[in-house]
Scaffold this motif. Structure first.
Motif, short mmCIF file in Angstrom:
data_model
loop_
_atom_site.label_atom_id
_atom_site.label_comp_id
_atom_site.label_asym_id
_atom_site.label_seq_id
_atom_site.Cartn_x
_atom_site.Cartn_y
_atom_site.Cartn_z
N PHE A 191 15.98 -28.31 36.91
CA PHE A 191 15.24 -28.37 38.16
C PHE A 191 13.72 -28.45 38.00
O PHE A 191 13.05 -29.09 38.79
CB PHE A 191 15.55 -27.13 39.01
N GLY A 192 13.19 -27.72 37.02
CA GLY A 192 11.78 -27.43 37.04
C GLY A 192 10.91 -28.19 36.06
O GLY A 192 10.98 -29.42 35.97
N ILE A 193 10.07 -27.44 35.31
CA ILE A 193 9.12 -28.03 34.38
C ILE A 193 9.79 -28.32 33.04
O ILE A 193 9.78 -29.44 32.54
CB ILE A 193 7.91 -27.10 34.17
N LEU A 194 10.40 -27.28 32.46
CA LEU A 194 11.08 -27.45 31.18
C LEU A 194 12.10 -26.33 31.01
O LEU A 194 12.05 -25.31 31.69
CB LEU A 194 10.08 -27.46 30.02
N THR A 195 13.02 -26.54 30.07
CA THR A 195 14.05 -25.56 29.73
C THR A 195 14.01 -25.32 28.23
O THR A 195 13.97 -26.26 27.45
CB THR A 195 15.45 -26.06 30.13
N VAL A 196 14.02 -24.04 27.85
CA VAL A 196 14.14 -23.64 26.45
C VAL A 196 15.55 -23.11 26.25
O VAL A 196 15.96 -22.14 26.91
CB VAL A 196 13.10 -22.56 26.10
N LEU A 197 16.31 -23.74 25.35
CA LEU A 197 17.73 -23.43 25.20
C LEU A 197 18.05 -22.93 23.79
O LEU A 197 17.79 -23.61 22.81
CB LEU A 197 18.57 -24.67 25.49
N TYR A 234 16.36 -20.70 29.26
CA TYR A 234 15.19 -20.17 29.95
C TYR A 234 14.59 -21.31 30.76
O TYR A 234 14.07 -22.28 30.20
CB TYR A 234 14.18 -19.63 28.95
N PHE A 235 14.66 -21.19 32.09
CA PHE A 235 14.17 -22.23 32.98
C PHE A 235 12.76 -21.88 33.44
O PHE A 235 12.55 -20.87 34.11
CB PHE A 235 15.09 -22.38 34.20
N ASN A 240 14.37 -29.28 26.87
CA ASN A 240 14.47 -30.50 27.67
C ASN A 240 13.58 -30.39 28.90
O ASN A 240 13.22 -29.29 29.33
CB ASN A 240 15.91 -30.80 28.08
N LEU A 241 13.20 -31.54 29.41
CA LEU A 241 12.33 -31.60 30.58
C LEU A 241 13.15 -31.45 31.85
O LEU A 241 14.31 -31.85 31.92
CB LEU A 241 11.59 -32.94 30.61
N GLY A 242 12.49 -30.91 32.89
CA GLY A 242 13.10 -30.82 34.19
C GLY A 242 12.58 -31.88 35.15
O GLY A 242 11.68 -32.66 34.82
N ASP A 243 13.14 -31.88 36.34
CA ASP A 243 12.80 -32.90 37.35
C ASP A 243 11.32 -32.93 37.69
O ASP A 243 10.75 -34.00 37.95
CB ASP A 243 13.57 -32.63 38.64
N LEU A 244 10.69 -31.75 37.73
CA LEU A 244 9.30 -31.72 38.17
C LEU A 244 8.37 -32.41 37.18
O LEU A 244 7.41 -33.08 37.57
CB LEU A 244 8.86 -30.28 38.43
N GLU A 285 9.78 -13.63 24.75
CA GLU A 285 9.55 -14.63 23.70
C GLU A 285 9.78 -16.05 24.21
O GLU A 285 9.00 -16.97 23.91
CB GLU A 285 10.44 -14.34 22.49
N ALA A 286 10.85 -16.24 24.97
CA ALA A 286 11.13 -17.57 25.51
C ALA A 286 10.03 -18.01 26.46
O ALA A 286 9.65 -19.19 26.50
CB ALA A 286 12.48 -17.58 26.22
N GLY A 287 9.50 -17.07 27.25
CA GLY A 287 8.38 -17.40 28.13
C GLY A 287 7.15 -17.80 27.35
O GLY A 287 6.42 -18.73 27.75
#
Length: 351
Positions: free
Chosen positions: A215-221, A288-289, A251-255, A154-156
């Motif tokens: 680190f990446g594209i986005l995080t679902v928390l 979920y990163f 939130n957004l990640g670095d990429l 679901e998070a994906g």
């Protein structure tokens, strides 16, 4: 005199139902504009209308409780050295070092975690390495794997929905992010802030989870509605953030910051120990990163590039440098912009 928090700071709330349930073009455009505003001003978003059933979230939180309730000697059996999988005991990581910044307290982060993620064998048609993707280690806890996998799926789905919204918000083709994430090295991290509950006298500034960017594209928390999460605003002040009932924090990640040359923000955040009225309260979160394809090269979009844009970066190299900081104590020398913001918030300068 120390600066005071801005009364105008908020984490914007966006209902993404038009993208989840197939809304009309006008409704989707309204959502995309709201996402663009949130990403450019704050870098954190409260997401409603995500469509994850309550039963799936309840199953996840029960699985988290079942695992972290085990004796420490049992949990340590699931530690995987050198891999972003399995159990991480308290004080085994220092996330501020992923930015190349040493915590002023010189203490590692006081939380425990369990990581699972996408495996190389999930993509049998691609020649992917387990060194990058890792094999999951599932604890011998009844129903743990099934409950966690249900939430992972679901998070994906939510993460991929958000990248479609991101593409629209940035004026890109709807599948722009799919080319960067169709075999993404996604990780689900279950966190437990492990100080025992009760009254406590803190000796110094104990860190629950040090200041860092993702680190990446986005995080679902998903997170408890318990105090602790703090976000660094543009005013240089750390602001408390708690999810709304039924909401997920994104939130957004670095990429993504690199793609937009910081037009969209990879916002610094941290977790302070959940101490309320002198008493420690338990706090849980599950992140979920969505980090991108290990072999993708991330570059700044030409229409967003400023006079000194980010250099292109291979996702594998970026993730490796960040993990070397948090898990292996090696300062990340490639995070100059992020480190500068940490030091500015602390009233320091970088030599």
């Amino acid at each position: 005199m120390s600066p005071q928090p801005s009364e105008s700071f908020e984490v914007p709330t966006v209902d993404i139902t038009p993208y989840v349930q197939g809304g009309g073009a006008d409704d989707r455009a309204k959502v995309a504009r709201a996402i663009d505003d949130a990403c450019s001003r704050v870098g954190f978003i409260q997401i409603l209308g995500h469509g994850i059933p309550d039963t799936v979230i309840d199953g996840l939180t029960a699985a988290v409780d079942d695992f972290f309730g085990l004796p420490m000697e049992v949990k340590r059996e699931y530690r995987v050295v050198g891999a972003n999988r399995g159990y991480s005991p308290p004080k085994s990581e220092s996330l501020s070092l992923s930015l190349g910044v040493e915590s002023a307290t010189r203490m590692n982060d006081f939380f425990e975690a369990y990581n699972v993620g996408t495996e190389a064998r999930s993509f049998p048609d691609l020649d992917l390495s387990e060194d990058d993707y890792g094999l999951n280690l599932w604890p011998d806890v009844p129903g743990f794997e099934d409950r966690v996998q249900a939430y992972y799926a679901e998070a994906g789905r939510v993460a991929r929905t958000l990248t479609r919204i991101f593409a629209d918000a940035l004026g890109q083709p709807s599948e722009f992010f799919a080319g960067l994430t169709d075999h993404s090295i996604d990780v689900l991290r279950m966190n437990n802030y492990a100080l025992p509950e009760g009254t406590v006298d803190l000796d110094g500034d104990l860190t629950g989870m040090g200041e860092h960017t993702d680190f990446g594209i986005l995080t679902v928390l998903w997170a408890d509605r318990v105090e602790g999460l703090q976000v660094l605003g543009r005013d240089g002040i750390w602001h408390d953030v708690s999810p709304l009932p039924g909401a997920l924090l994104v939130n957004l990640g670095d990429l993504t910051a690199r793609i937009t040359d910081d037009h969209w923000m990879s916002t610094l955040h941290r977790v302070k120990p959940p101490v309320v009225d002198g008493r420690i309260r338990r706090r849980r979160s599950v992140a979920y990163f969505h980090d991108g394809n290990v072999d993708a090269v991330v570059s700044t979009l030409p229409e967003y590039a400023g006079p000194n844009p980010y250099e292109p970066v291979l996702v594998r190299d970026h993730i490796k440098a960040k993990l070397a900081g948090s898990r292996h104590g090696k300062k990340n020398t490639a995070a100059e912009r992020e480190a500068a913001r940490v030091l500015a918030a602390a009233g320091e300068t970088r030599s």
